[in-house]
Enzyme design. Sequence first.
Site, PDB file in Angstrom:
ATOM      1  N   ASP A  51     -26.185  25.308  36.135  1.00 34.83           N
ATOM      2  CA  ASP A  51     -27.612  25.291  35.785  1.00 34.83           C
ATOM      3  C   ASP A  51     -28.151  23.868  35.969  1.00 34.83           C
ATOM      4  O   ASP A  51     -27.509  22.895  35.576  1.00 34.83           O
ATOM      5  CB  ASP A  51     -27.790  25.758  34.327  1.00 34.83           C
TER       6      ASP A  51
ATOM      7  N   ASN B 150     -31.098  37.067  29.441  1.00 35.75           N
ATOM      8  CA  ASN B 150     -32.455  37.294  28.957  1.00 35.75           C
ATOM      9  C   ASN B 150     -33.199  38.292  29.838  1.00 35.75           C
ATOM     10  O   ASN B 150     -33.133  38.206  31.062  1.00 35.75           O
ATOM     11  CB  ASN B 150     -33.231  35.971  28.948  1.00 35.75           C
TER      12      ASN B 150
ATOM     13  N   GLN C  57     -36.755  34.968  29.411  1.00 42.84           N
ATOM     14  CA  GLN C  57     -36.463  34.989  30.853  1.00 42.84           C
ATOM     15  C   GLN C  57     -37.544  34.200  31.597  1.00 42.84           C
ATOM     16  O   GLN C  57     -38.738  34.437  31.402  1.00 42.84           O
ATOM     17  CB  GLN C  57     -36.405  36.430  31.384  1.00 42.84           C
TER      18      GLN C  57
ATOM     19  N   HIS D  28     -25.996  33.650  31.707  1.00 46.03           N
ATOM     20  CA  HIS D  28     -25.679  32.254  31.385  1.00 46.03           C
ATOM     21  C   HIS D  28     -24.292  32.205  30.756  1.00 46.03           C
ATOM     22  O   HIS D  28     -23.973  32.997  29.857  1.00 46.03           O
ATOM     23  CB  HIS D  28     -26.632  31.710  30.317  1.00 46.03           C
TER      24      HIS D  28
ATOM     25  N   HIS E 258     -29.575  37.312  35.887  1.00 43.32           N
ATOM     26  CA  HIS E 258     -28.514  36.293  35.823  1.00 43.32           C
ATOM     27  C   HIS E 258     -27.926  36.277  34.427  1.00 43.32           C
ATOM     28  O   HIS E 258     -28.570  36.693  33.460  1.00 43.32           O
ATOM     29  CB  HIS E 258     -29.048  34.902  36.199  1.00 43.32           C
TER      30      HIS E 258
HETATM   31  P1  5GP Z   1     -33.713  32.246  32.035  1.00 41.67           P
HETATM   32  O1  5GP Z   1     -34.611  31.444  31.139  1.00 41.67           O
HETATM   33  O2  5GP Z   1     -34.524  32.999  33.082  1.00 41.67           O
HETATM   34  O3  5GP Z   1     -32.730  33.127  31.338  1.00 41.67           O
HETATM   35  O4  5GP Z   1     -32.824  31.189  32.793  1.00 41.67           O
HETATM   36  C1  5GP Z   1     -33.188  30.539  33.966  1.00 41.67           C
HETATM   37  C2  5GP Z   1     -32.258  29.361  34.116  1.00 41.67           C
HETATM   38  O5  5GP Z   1     -32.265  28.969  35.469  1.00 41.67           O
HETATM   39  C3  5GP Z   1     -32.652  28.138  33.289  1.00 41.67           C
HETATM   40  O6  5GP Z   1     -31.563  27.756  32.449  1.00 41.67           O
HETATM   41  C4  5GP Z   1     -32.974  27.082  34.328  1.00 41.67           C
HETATM   42  O7  5GP Z   1     -32.561  25.810  33.935  1.00 41.67           O
HETATM   43  C5  5GP Z   1     -32.217  27.576  35.548  1.00 41.67           C
HETATM   44  N1  5GP Z   1     -32.818  27.249  36.823  1.00 41.67           N
HETATM   45  C6  5GP Z   1     -34.120  27.445  37.177  1.00 41.67           C
HETATM   46  N2  5GP Z   1     -34.314  27.059  38.450  1.00 41.67           N
HETATM   47  C7  5GP Z   1     -33.108  26.624  38.912  1.00 41.67           C
HETATM   48  C8  5GP Z   1     -32.678  26.090  40.170  1.00 41.67           C
HETATM   49  O8  5GP Z   1     -33.445  25.930  41.129  1.00 41.67           O
HETATM   50  N3  5GP Z   1     -31.361  25.766  40.274  1.00 41.67           N
HETATM   51  C9  5GP Z   1     -30.489  25.911  39.243  1.00 41.67           C
HETATM   52  N4  5GP Z   1     -29.221  25.555  39.449  1.00 41.67           N
HETATM   53  N5  5GP Z   1     -30.863  26.405  38.041  1.00 41.67           N
HETATM   54  C10 5GP Z   1     -32.155  26.753  37.876  1.00 41.67           C
END
Ligand code: 5GP
Length: 132
Positions: free
Chosen positions: A29, A85, A92, A100, A98
């Site tokens: 991440d 999420n 999300q 984590h 995805h």
């Molecule tokens: P969510 O909040 O949708 O469950 O998690 C999205 C996650 O993706 C976040 O922890 C954020 O830091 C990560 N993320 C968003 N954009 C990118 C990216 O371009 N590259 C990487 N490696 N992680 C990302």
Amino acid sequence: MDCIFCKIAQGEIPSATLYEDEDFRVILDVNPASKGHALILPKAHASNLYELPDEAASKALVLAKKMASKMADALDCEGLNLVQNNGELAGQTVFHFHMHLIPRYKDDDVKMGWKPGKLTEETKEELLSILR
Ligand code: 5GP
Ligand code: ZN
């Protein structure tokens, strides 16, 4: 479709990849909650858990187990949260399914939790009638 995780999963955008097979890519991440915070991305787009095909869902959990074991061995972590999420309200921010993998360390700064409520008889009966 303009989906950043499709592009990352398919290798069109470079990422710090920990693991890759024909169905998944596991990346670090970019804004980690803790050292080693990783994301499991299916290569085929599904916006969320509801849309994820059963076969991908099964494989994702087996992969999560494999990665979690590797991380527990390789990092000096004392625990690990598997977080997934669905929907903006649930946190999300990227609408490509995805999971984590968040390694946990003593005195880390990861906040996750809720105030435990109390399951009343009435709500229990209501939920059993709706969800069973
Ligand atoms: P969510 O909040 O949708 O469950 O998690 C999205 C996650 O993706 C976040 O922890 C954020 O830091 C990560 N993320 C968003 N954009 C990118 C990216 O371009 N590259 C990487 N490696 N992680 C990302
Ligand atoms: Zn996508």
